[in-house]
Scaffold this active site. Structure first.
Site, mmCIF file in Angstrom:
data_model
loop_
_atom_site.group_PDB
_atom_site.id
_atom_site.type_symbol
_atom_site.label_atom_id
_atom_site.label_comp_id
_atom_site.label_asym_id
_atom_site.label_seq_id
_atom_site.Cartn_x
_atom_site.Cartn_y
_atom_site.Cartn_z
ATOM 1 C CG HIS A 123 -5.329 2.143 5.836
ATOM 2 N ND1 HIS A 123 -6.521 2.435 6.033
ATOM 3 C CD2 HIS A 123 -5.081 3.011 4.570
ATOM 4 C CE1 HIS A 123 -7.048 2.886 5.281
ATOM 5 N NE2 HIS A 123 -6.206 3.445 4.085
ATOM 6 C CE LYS A 155 -7.986 2.225 -0.428
ATOM 7 N NZ LYS A 155 -6.585 3.002 -0.060
ATOM 8 C CG HIS A 211 -1.905 0.994 1.558
ATOM 9 N ND1 HIS A 211 -3.242 0.934 1.618
ATOM 10 C CD2 HIS A 211 -1.876 2.469 0.978
ATOM 11 C CE1 HIS A 211 -4.083 1.936 1.741
ATOM 12 N NE2 HIS A 211 -2.893 3.114 1.229
ATOM 13 C CG HIS A 262 -10.035 4.745 3.379
ATOM 14 N ND1 HIS A 262 -8.735 5.167 3.647
ATOM 15 C CD2 HIS A 262 -10.879 4.861 4.575
ATOM 16 C CE1 HIS A 262 -9.051 6.022 4.544
ATOM 17 N NE2 HIS A 262 -10.349 5.957 5.327
ATOM 18 C CG ASP A 318 -1.888 4.876 4.024
ATOM 19 O OD1 ASP A 318 -2.002 5.056 2.910
ATOM 20 O OD2 ASP A 318 -2.697 5.326 4.880
ATOM 21 C CG HIS A 367 -1.103 7.112 -0.883
ATOM 22 N ND1 HIS A 367 -1.918 7.244 -1.597
ATOM 23 C CD2 HIS A 367 -1.251 6.167 0.307
ATOM 24 C CE1 HIS A 367 -3.209 6.724 -0.973
ATOM 25 N NE2 HIS A 367 -2.519 5.984 0.192
#
Ligand code: DOR
Ligand code: ZN
Length: 347
Positions: free
Chosen positions: A174, A99, A13, A136, A247, A15
Site C-alpha cells: 500500500h 508480513k 492484500h 508495512h 488493503d 483483511h
C-alpha cells in the site's frame, strides 16, 4: 455502451478478520477476485502453520458456492519467530508469504517488530527458501511526522533490507508517496509495490471535507495530491512492479465513527468499478488488466488466471450500496467523491 473483458483479477492484500465480520466480507472479495493474499493481523496474530490452516478453513467456509476463490495465507513476523517453524509452514504450503509490521504501525501490530536487526537471520532464511516478504513500510517513531513515516522507512529500513538481501522477493505494501514509487522503480527486480484504490482516488484533503471524515482514515495515511498523481502514473503505466493490493480493511461503523477511530477502508465491494473509472478518466482503460490481473502474478511467479470478467460502462452513474451488515452493526463501503459509470457485468 463500452465494455471490456479482462483476465479475472487478484487482490494481493486483503483483511478478512474473523468470525461474523469474516462471514460478511469474504463474499464481497470472492465475487470478483480469483486469488488473494490474506493478512495475518488477527488477535492473536497468525504465527504458525496450524493457525494459518485453521484460518484458511474459516475463510473457505465463508466462500459462496458460486465463487472460485483461493486464499493465500501469511505469517505475522515477530522478533521471536521460530525460523524452523516459518520454513516448515512455507515448505508445507500452509503459508505463501510473511508480513512485517513495525510494532505499533497500524491495527493489531503490537506484536510486530520493534527492531528490524532482530529478524535479519529470518529474512536470510526467507531469501534462501524463496518466501516473499510483505512490508508495512512506515516507521513508528512518534517524533517523525505521520505524513513522513513511509519516506523515512524507505531511507532508514527498506534500503538496508534490499541491499542485504537482493534475492529476497519484497512487496512494499500500500504505497502512498512519490518517494515510494521512485524507490521501487529504481530498485532491484525482486522489489515491487502494491497500490490501493483509495490511495489512487483520494488525497489527504478527503480527511477534512467540511469536517473530519473517519471513513477516509487509513494507514499509511492519505498524502498530498503530488503523491496521489505519482501513484496514479505508476498504476496506469503498465509497469510490472506495480499491482493491486486493495488493503480492504473492514471495521464496524461504531469503531470508525469514534473518538479514537480505527484505521482502515473497506473497499472490496466496488473496487473494480472504481478502478475502471480511474483508469478511464486517465484514458488508460487498456492498462487496467496489467494492474489488476497480471503484474501481481508476475511478481509472485504465479500463472495468470484462466477465467475472465466483463466490465461495462453504462449511461447512468452507479448507485452504491452504502453498508454491509454485520449483526446489529454495519461496515461502510468505500465510495469515492466522483461518479462511477463502470460496473462488473452480472452484478
Ligand atoms: O488502514 C489500515 N488498516 N492499514 C493497515 O495497515 C491495517 C489495516 C487494518 O488491519 O485495519
Ligand atoms: Zn493491510
Amino acid at each position: 455502451m463500452e465494455e471490456i473483458d479482462i483476465i479475472k483479477p487478484d487482490d494481493w492484500h486483503v483483511h478478512f478478520r474473523d468470525n461474523e465480520i469474516l462471514k460478511a466480507v469474504v463474499p464481497e472479495t470472492t465475487r470478483h477476485f480469483r486469488r488473494s493474499i490474506v493478512m495475518p493481523n488477527l488477535l492473536p496474530p497468525i504465527i504458525n502453520a496450524e493457525q494459518a490452516l485453521n484460518y484458511k478453513k474459516e475463510i473457505e467456509n465463508a466462500i459462496p458456492q458460486s465463487d472460485n476463490f483461493e486464499p493465500f495465507m501469511t505469517i505475522y513476523l515477530t522478533e521471536n519467530i521460530n525460523k524452523d517453524e516459518l520454513k516448515f509452514a512455507f515448505d508445507e504450503k500452509a503459508v505463501f508469504a510473511a508480513k512485517l509490521y513495525p510494532a505499533g504501525a497500524t491495527t493489531n501490530s503490537d506484536s510486530g517488530v520493534k527492531d528490524i536487526s532482530k529478524i535479519m537471520t529470518t529474512l536470510e532464511t526467507m531469501a534462501k527458501i524463496g518466501m516473499p516478504l510483505l512490508i508495512h513500510g512506515e516507521v513508528t517513531d512518534k517524533k517523525i511526522d505521520v505524513f513522513d513515516r513511509e519516506r523515512v522507512f524507505i531511507d532508514e529500513k527498506l534500503d538496508n533490507i534490499c541491499k542485504k538481501f537482493p534475492e529476497l522477493k519484497i512487496t512494499l505494501e500500500h504505497i502512498t508517496t512519490k518517494d515510494a514509487v521512485d524507490y521501487v522503480n529504481d530498485g532491484n527486480k525482486n522489489l515491487a509495490a502494491s497500490i490501493t484504490p483509495h490511495h489512487l482516488a483520494l488525497n489527504r484533503n478527503a480527511l477534512f471535507v467540511g469536517g473530519i471524515r473517519p471513513h477516509n482514515y487509513c494507514l499509511p495515511i492519505l498524502k498530498r495530491e503530488i503523491h496521489r498523481k505519482s501513484l496514479l502514473k505508476a498504476a496506469i503505466s503498465g509497469n510490472k512492479k506495480f499491482f493491486l493490493g486493495t488493503d480492504t480493511a473492514p471495521h464496524l461503523k461504531i469503531d470508525k465513527e469514534n473518538a479514537c477511530g480505527c484505521a482502515g477502508i473497506f473497499n472490496a465491494t466496488y473496487c473494480l468499478a472504481i478502478l475502471a473509472q480511474i483508469f478511464d478518466n486517465e484514458k488508460s482503460i487498456d492498462k487496467l488488466e496489467n494492474f489488476v490481473s497480471k503484474n501481481g502474478a508476475f511478481h509472485y511467479n504465479l500463472g495468470l488466471n484462466k477465467e475472465k470478467i466483463k466490465l461495462r460502462k453504462i449511461q447512468e452513474k452507479v448507485v452504491f450500496r452504502r453498508y454491509v451488515n454485520v449483526g446489529n452493526d454495519k461496515i461502510k463501503i468505500f465510495e469515492p467523491d466522483f461518479p462511477i459509470y463502470w460496473r462488473v457485468d452480472n452484478y
